[in-house]
Scaffold this motif. Structure first.
Motif, mmCIF file in Angstrom:
data_model
loop_
_atom_site.group_PDB
_atom_site.id
_atom_site.type_symbol
_atom_site.label_atom_id
_atom_site.label_comp_id
_atom_site.label_asym_id
_atom_site.label_seq_id
_atom_site.Cartn_x
_atom_site.Cartn_y
_atom_site.Cartn_z
ATOM 1 N N LEU A 157 23.405 -59.754 -26.966
ATOM 2 C CA LEU A 157 24.799 -59.951 -27.359
ATOM 3 C C LEU A 157 25.093 -59.283 -28.697
ATOM 4 C CD1 LEU A 157 25.370 -63.642 -26.248
ATOM 5 C CD2 LEU A 157 26.317 -61.577 -25.192
ATOM 6 N N GLY A 158 24.133 -59.290 -29.596
ATOM 7 C CA GLY A 158 24.295 -58.591 -30.872
ATOM 8 C C GLY A 158 24.473 -57.095 -30.672
ATOM 9 N N ARG A 159 23.674 -56.515 -29.762
ATOM 10 C CA ARG A 159 23.817 -55.079 -29.460
ATOM 11 C C ARG A 159 25.172 -54.789 -28.842
ATOM 12 N NH1 ARG A 159 18.789 -55.250 -26.487
ATOM 13 N NH2 ARG A 159 19.858 -54.146 -24.823
ATOM 14 N N ILE A 160 25.623 -55.662 -27.942
ATOM 15 C CA ILE A 160 26.923 -55.473 -27.305
ATOM 16 C C ILE A 160 28.030 -55.591 -28.349
ATOM 17 C CG2 ILE A 160 28.557 -56.464 -25.653
ATOM 18 C CD1 ILE A 160 26.058 -57.233 -23.945
ATOM 19 N N ASN A 161 27.923 -56.564 -29.251
ATOM 20 C CA ASN A 161 28.924 -56.713 -30.307
ATOM 21 C C ASN A 161 28.966 -55.493 -31.215
ATOM 22 O OD1 ASN A 161 30.003 -59.169 -29.550
ATOM 23 N ND2 ASN A 161 28.507 -60.334 -30.707
#
Length: 87
Positions: free
Chosen positions: A62-66
């Motif tokens: 989710l951090g990478r997607i954000n």
């Protein structure tokens, strides 16, 4: 996925993840093959992390997607600023 809280059902936490995964796959389906790779990889990584109930891995994905979304938002803002007024 370990999400506590009063009244939470065990499967309630991954509903947003399922929607995000579906959105990433829809994006991949409508993109050129060379552009679709990243969205498909993110969707697969997120689905795998959620299925494994690995909260740390899910948070990393989710951090990478954000980060990707933040970068895209900045690029859209910059592009709008570079366009002539009224475009």
């Amino acid at each position: 996925m370990a999400h506590g809280g009063y009244g939470n059902r065990p499967d309630a936490a991954d509903i947003p993840h399922q929607r995000l995964t579906a959105a990433l796959r829809a994006d991949a389906d409508s993109a050129r093959p060379e552009e679709a790779v990243r969205a498909r990889e993110y969707a697969d990584d997120l689905a795998s992390a959620v299925d494994a109930q690995d909260a740390d891995r899910t948070a990393r994905v989710l951090g990478r997607i954000n980060t990707l979304l933040t970068t895209a938002t900045a690029a859209f803002t910059l592009t709008r600023e570079l366009l002539p007024r009224g475009s």
